[in-house]
Enzyme design. Sequence first.
Site, PDB file in Angstrom:
ATOM      1  N   LYS A   9      98.462 -50.264 -26.651  1.00 52.37           N
ATOM      2  CA  LYS A   9      97.167 -50.526 -27.287  1.00 52.37           C
ATOM      3  C   LYS A   9      97.360 -50.860 -28.768  1.00 52.37           C
ATOM      4  O   LYS A   9      98.446 -50.634 -29.317  1.00 52.37           O
ATOM      5  CB  LYS A   9      96.273 -49.287 -27.130  1.00 52.37           C
ATOM      6  CG  LYS A   9      96.829 -48.036 -27.800  1.00 52.37           C
ATOM      7  CD  LYS A   9      96.067 -46.790 -27.372  1.00 52.37           C
ATOM      8  CE  LYS A   9      96.653 -45.537 -28.031  1.00 52.37           C
ATOM      9  NZ  LYS A   9      96.011 -44.305 -27.554  1.00 52.37           N
ATOM     10  N   ARG A  63      86.764 -35.782 -25.608  1.00 51.04           N
ATOM     11  CA  ARG A  63      86.363 -37.070 -26.181  1.00 51.04           C
ATOM     12  C   ARG A  63      86.040 -38.087 -25.079  1.00 51.04           C
ATOM     13  O   ARG A  63      85.440 -39.119 -25.338  1.00 51.04           O
ATOM     14  CB  ARG A  63      87.431 -37.638 -27.127  1.00 51.04           C
ATOM     15  CG  ARG A  63      88.634 -38.240 -26.428  1.00 51.04           C
ATOM     16  CD  ARG A  63      89.545 -39.069 -27.310  1.00 51.04           C
ATOM     17  NE  ARG A  63      90.612 -39.628 -26.482  1.00 51.04           N
ATOM     18  CZ  ARG A  63      91.728 -40.139 -26.944  1.00 51.04           C
ATOM     19  NH1 ARG A  63      91.943 -40.204 -28.244  1.00 51.04           N
ATOM     20  NH2 ARG A  63      92.630 -40.620 -26.115  1.00 51.04           N
ATOM     21  N   HIS A  86      94.273 -35.890 -20.998  1.00 49.62           N
ATOM     22  CA  HIS A  86      94.927 -36.167 -22.287  1.00 49.62           C
ATOM     23  C   HIS A  86      94.929 -34.894 -23.124  1.00 49.62           C
ATOM     24  O   HIS A  86      93.925 -34.193 -23.196  1.00 49.62           O
ATOM     25  CB  HIS A  86      94.164 -37.292 -23.007  1.00 49.62           C
ATOM     26  CG  HIS A  86      94.887 -37.856 -24.189  1.00 49.62           C
ATOM     27  ND1 HIS A  86      96.178 -38.335 -24.128  1.00 49.62           N
ATOM     28  CD2 HIS A  86      94.497 -38.027 -25.474  1.00 49.62           C
ATOM     29  CE1 HIS A  86      96.540 -38.779 -25.334  1.00 49.62           C
ATOM     30  NE2 HIS A  86      95.534 -38.599 -26.165  1.00 49.62           N
ATOM     31  N   ARG A 114     103.055 -41.332 -19.898  1.00 49.66           N
ATOM     32  CA  ARG A 114     102.140 -42.270 -20.558  1.00 49.66           C
ATOM     33  C   ARG A 114     102.387 -42.296 -22.073  1.00 49.66           C
ATOM     34  O   ARG A 114     101.479 -42.099 -22.861  1.00 49.66           O
ATOM     35  CB  ARG A 114     100.713 -41.800 -20.250  1.00 49.66           C
ATOM     36  CG  ARG A 114      99.640 -42.841 -20.268  1.00 49.66           C
ATOM     37  CD  ARG A 114      98.315 -42.228 -19.836  1.00 49.66           C
ATOM     38  NE  ARG A 114      97.832 -41.239 -20.745  1.00 49.66           N
ATOM     39  CZ  ARG A 114      97.489 -39.978 -20.426  1.00 49.66           C
ATOM     40  NH1 ARG A 114      97.545 -39.543 -19.199  1.00 49.66           N
ATOM     41  NH2 ARG A 114      97.077 -39.138 -21.356  1.00 49.66           N
ATOM     42  N   TYR A 155      95.687 -52.134 -62.332  1.00 45.28           N
ATOM     43  CA  TYR A 155      94.279 -51.782 -62.537  1.00 45.28           C
ATOM     44  C   TYR A 155      94.122 -50.375 -63.122  1.00 45.28           C
ATOM     45  O   TYR A 155      94.761 -49.431 -62.636  1.00 45.28           O
ATOM     46  CB  TYR A 155      93.518 -51.835 -61.215  1.00 45.28           C
ATOM     47  CG  TYR A 155      93.304 -53.223 -60.685  1.00 45.28           C
ATOM     48  CD1 TYR A 155      92.581 -54.168 -61.405  1.00 45.28           C
ATOM     49  CD2 TYR A 155      93.820 -53.587 -59.444  1.00 45.28           C
ATOM     50  CE1 TYR A 155      92.384 -55.446 -60.897  1.00 45.28           C
ATOM     51  CE2 TYR A 155      93.622 -54.853 -58.933  1.00 45.28           C
ATOM     52  CZ  TYR A 155      92.907 -55.790 -59.668  1.00 45.28           C
ATOM     53  OH  TYR A 155      92.715 -57.034 -59.161  1.00 45.28           O
ATOM     54  N   CYS A 169      97.624 -52.910 -55.648  1.00 43.28           N
ATOM     55  CA  CYS A 169      96.543 -53.902 -55.580  1.00 43.28           C
ATOM     56  C   CYS A 169      96.441 -54.453 -54.157  1.00 43.28           C
ATOM     57  O   CYS A 169      97.204 -54.081 -53.282  1.00 43.28           O
ATOM     58  CB  CYS A 169      96.822 -55.050 -56.538  1.00 43.28           C
ATOM     59  SG  CYS A 169      97.221 -54.528 -58.206  1.00 43.28           S
ATOM     60  N   MET A 170      95.537 -55.399 -53.969  1.00 44.68           N
ATOM     61  CA  MET A 170      95.357 -55.956 -52.626  1.00 44.68           C
ATOM     62  C   MET A 170      96.583 -56.741 -52.160  1.00 44.68           C
ATOM     63  O   MET A 170      97.004 -56.635 -51.010  1.00 44.68           O
ATOM     64  CB  MET A 170      94.112 -56.844 -52.592  1.00 44.68           C
ATOM     65  CG  MET A 170      93.692 -57.209 -51.181  1.00 44.68           C
ATOM     66  SD  MET A 170      92.277 -58.301 -51.125  1.00 44.68           S
ATOM     67  CE  MET A 170      90.970 -57.247 -51.708  1.00 44.68           C
ATOM     68  N   ASP A 171      97.175 -57.520 -53.067  1.00 47.00           N
ATOM     69  CA  ASP A 171      98.270 -58.421 -52.661  1.00 47.00           C
ATOM     70  C   ASP A 171      99.562 -58.143 -53.383  1.00 47.00           C
ATOM     71  O   ASP A 171     100.526 -58.881 -53.228  1.00 47.00           O
ATOM     72  CB  ASP A 171      97.903 -59.870 -52.989  1.00 47.00           C
ATOM     73  CG  ASP A 171      96.442 -60.133 -52.814  1.00 47.00           C
ATOM     74  OD1 ASP A 171      95.979 -59.996 -51.677  1.00 47.00           O
ATOM     75  OD2 ASP A 171      95.762 -60.440 -53.815  1.00 47.00           O
TER      76      ASP A 171
HETATM   77  C1  LIG Z   1      97.088 -43.413 -27.192  1.00 48.23           C
HETATM   78  C2  LIG Z   1      97.133 -42.675 -25.944  1.00 48.23           C
HETATM   79  C3  LIG Z   1      98.365 -42.305 -25.371  1.00 48.23           C
HETATM   80  C4  LIG Z   1      99.691 -42.482 -26.078  1.00 48.23           C
HETATM   81  O1  LIG Z   1      99.844 -41.452 -27.035  1.00 48.23           O
HETATM   82  P1  LIG Z   1     101.169 -41.330 -27.923  1.00 48.23           P
HETATM   83  O2  LIG Z   1     100.936 -40.119 -28.727  1.00 48.23           O
HETATM   84  O3  LIG Z   1     101.231 -42.566 -28.767  1.00 48.23           O
HETATM   85  O4  LIG Z   1     102.315 -41.231 -27.004  1.00 48.23           O
HETATM   86  C5  LIG Z   1      98.350 -41.727 -24.123  1.00 48.23           C
HETATM   87  N1  LIG Z   1      97.180 -41.497 -23.474  1.00 48.23           N
HETATM   88  C6  LIG Z   1      95.978 -41.803 -24.001  1.00 48.23           C
HETATM   89  C7  LIG Z   1      94.736 -41.519 -23.232  1.00 48.23           C
HETATM   90  C8  LIG Z   1      95.911 -42.388 -25.261  1.00 48.23           C
HETATM   91  O5  LIG Z   1      94.713 -42.669 -25.794  1.00 48.23           O
END
Ligand SMILES: *Cc1c(COP(=O)(O)O)cnc(C)c1O
Length: 372
Positions: free
Chosen positions: A36, A141, A170, A222, A264, A311-313
């Site tokens: 992701k 969540r 999770h 995962r 700045y 700064c930004m850049d």
């Molecule tokens: C992001 C996420 C993961 C991966 O977690 P890591 O800590 O990066 O290994 C696994 N399961 C769910 C539901 C997540 O949102």
Amino acid sequence: MYDINQTHLIVDLLDIRENAESLKVYTSGKLIAVVKADAYGHGVIPVAETLTSVVDMFAVATVEEAIELRQADISKPILILYSPLPEYTEDILLHELTPAIDNWDLAIRLNDMSEKGDILAKHTPDGKIRVHVDVNTGMNRSGVCYTEAREFIERLRSLPNIEVEGIFTHFATAHEEDKSFAHVQLNRFYPLLTIKPRIPIVHTANSAATLEIPDSRFNALRPGLSLYGIYPGKKKALPLYPALTWKTHVHWIDEIEVGEGVSYGLEYKALHPIRIAGLRVGFGDGYPRALSGIGEVLINGKRRSILGRICMDSMVIKLKESDYVRIGSEVVLLGKQGEEKISIEELAEKANTIPYEILTRIGKRVQRIYKP
Ligand SMILES: *Cc1c(COP(=O)(O)O)cnc(C)c1O
């Protein structure tokens, strides 16, 4: 293909591949690679192409992220980690995606749209849509509450076009030293594994749990962060290789007199005449502004301090009289140069955040260069 003066990331795909291979020692089952947020900033297409022969499934947070993978011809199963809105049903069918599910609305829509025929025909050989049930065991969540999950699964199974392929939860605290709440979550999850017929794919382990909680591994993992070579907690259970080096170049060099300020707000004031250099990177590239006045970079393999506000850049560093530096000299913001190294953990700690946030904020302007 890139302007040497721009800030860029070198992404070592071989490291990512090796990390994935190493993580496999923790399972005889499936490896679900979490890619992701543009593969945690590393660039999702090259990462997915590299991992596709190593992993069994990819996981992303949104349907759009999954479609991006399909459009790049990634054909492995793709799990959407959060139950999508029912409006996405057609996309899920069309692109053969595997959604997490935690509500009945989505279930009905998936089931009903499949009745219409054409789209579904190519979804799976048996014409069913595969879903993974998200169970809330205490993260609070997303997910169906663990006390209601059994009934939810039974109802899902009454729908002719849905197949419950997976079940997952999770952890809220797997990365902490104290694993007691992770075990509370596991104890809430275990009873669901007695559901008959057995749900084929069971996964709970993010990176921290994969590395540090053997009971969490079931028959699929995962992980996200660890694929990219970063440890979620303090323990280093396995050698992992951070895949990123973030570089930029000096674009300006000068000397300033006593009493002159830098950047700045002129927050930094020179107490002696000093040599300074401007770098082509800033918070507009995702470099944390919180490192103003406290961060360090590497030049000629040595640590040099960031002066004043970022700064930004651009930002400014303090040079030593003896530093051999010219316009165009390479500067490393993250990773190794010579014998020195700046880790993402160091950046995150100084910026009062976590590696995840630094990675996912590295901007579009930062070119990604891939080492095969
Ligand atoms: C992001 C996420 C993961 C991966 O977690 P890591 O800590 O990066 O290994 C696994 N399961 C769910 C539901 C997540 O949102």
